[in-house]
Write a protein that holds these residues in place. Structure first.
Motif, PDB file in Angstrom:
ATOM      1  N   ALA A  61     -10.059  10.161   4.905  1.00 60.08           N
ATOM      2  CA  ALA A  61     -10.400   8.737   4.763  1.00 60.08           C
ATOM      3  C   ALA A  61     -10.194   8.276   3.330  1.00 60.08           C
ATOM      4  N   TRP A  62     -10.563   9.112   2.374  1.00 63.00           N
ATOM      5  CA  TRP A  62     -10.399   8.747   0.966  1.00 63.00           C
ATOM      6  C   TRP A  62      -8.918   8.642   0.610  1.00 63.00           C
ATOM      7  N   VAL A  63      -8.115   9.594   1.049  1.00 69.85           N
ATOM      8  CA  VAL A  63      -6.678   9.555   0.758  1.00 69.85           C
ATOM      9  C   VAL A  63      -6.045   8.341   1.420  1.00 69.85           C
ATOM     10  N   GLU A  64      -6.497   8.011   2.623  1.00 66.16           N
ATOM     11  CA  GLU A  64      -5.947   6.843   3.315  1.00 66.16           C
ATOM     12  C   GLU A  64      -6.230   5.565   2.538  1.00 66.16           C
ATOM     13  N   THR A  65      -7.454   5.407   2.050  1.00 61.19           N
ATOM     14  CA  THR A  65      -7.769   4.197   1.285  1.00 61.19           C
ATOM     15  C   THR A  65      -7.017   4.174  -0.040  1.00 61.19           C
ATOM     16  N   GLN A  66      -6.875   5.323  -0.657  1.00 66.81           N
ATOM     17  CA  GLN A  66      -6.152   5.365  -1.929  1.00 66.81           C
ATOM     18  C   GLN A  66      -4.675   5.048  -1.749  1.00 66.81           C
ATOM     19  N   SER A  67      -4.079   5.594  -0.691  1.00 68.71           N
ATOM     20  CA  SER A  67      -2.651   5.377  -0.491  1.00 68.71           C
ATOM     21  C   SER A  67      -2.371   3.941  -0.056  1.00 68.71           C
ATOM     22  N   LYS A  68      -3.249   3.337   0.734  1.00 71.94           N
ATOM     23  CA  LYS A  68      -3.049   1.939   1.128  1.00 71.94           C
ATOM     24  C   LYS A  68      -3.099   1.036  -0.088  1.00 71.94           C
ATOM     25  N   GLY A  69      -4.017   1.288  -0.971  1.00 73.23           N
ATOM     26  CA  GLY A  69      -4.121   0.462  -2.176  1.00 73.23           C
ATOM     27  C   GLY A  69      -2.912   0.607  -3.076  1.00 73.23           C
ATOM     28  N   ARG A  70      -2.399   1.777  -3.222  1.00 73.10           N
ATOM     29  CA  ARG A  70      -1.260   1.999  -4.110  1.00 73.10           C
ATOM     30  C   ARG A  70       0.028   1.424  -3.545  1.00 73.10           C
ATOM     31  N   PHE A  71       0.289   1.668  -2.275  1.00 71.51           N
ATOM     32  CA  PHE A  71       1.539   1.199  -1.698  1.00 71.51           C
ATOM     33  C   PHE A  71       1.514  -0.297  -1.426  1.00 71.51           C
ATOM     34  N   ALA A  72       0.348  -0.872  -1.199  1.00 71.98           N
ATOM     35  CA  ALA A  72       0.275  -2.312  -0.962  1.00 71.98           C
ATOM     36  C   ALA A  72       0.569  -3.085  -2.237  1.00 71.98           C
TER      37      ALA A  72
END
Length: 98
Positions: A61-72
């Motif tokens: 869940a943490w990696v998912e939120t981090q990756s969404k923020g970076r790629f967005a």
């Protein structure tokens, strides 16, 4: 004389019965200890598996939120995505799936 013999055999019988009861109690305590130790080991194993599972779920869940923020927020992602769909297939005679 018969009373002395009878008293002797009664005392011996009572001593044997008392010793047998102590042995039985010792066996019961030993069995209780073994079962308790076995269940403790199983409970610790189940707890470790549960903690690993929960930790993995939180990490995903943490990696998912981090990756969404970076790629967005990345300016290259929207420009790069259409280029992927226009690339030719590595298998020129293959047809797309319906």
């Amino acid at each position: 004389m018969n009373e002395d013999r009878l008293r002797k055999w009664v005392l011996i019988s009572l001593a044997v019965l008392f010793a047998a009861q102590l042995y039985l109690v010792q066996e019961l305590f030993a069995a209780l200890f073994l079962f308790a130790a076995t269940f403790l080991v199983l409970a610790v194993f189940a707890g470790v598996v549960y903690l690993l599972h929960e930790g993995g779920q939180r990490a995903v869940a943490w990696v998912e939120t981090q990756s969404k923020g970076r790629f967005a927020n990345s300016p290259r992602v929207p420009a790069f995505a259409p280029a992927l769909s226009k690339k030719p297939s590595p298998h020129p005679h293959s047809n797309p799936a319906p």
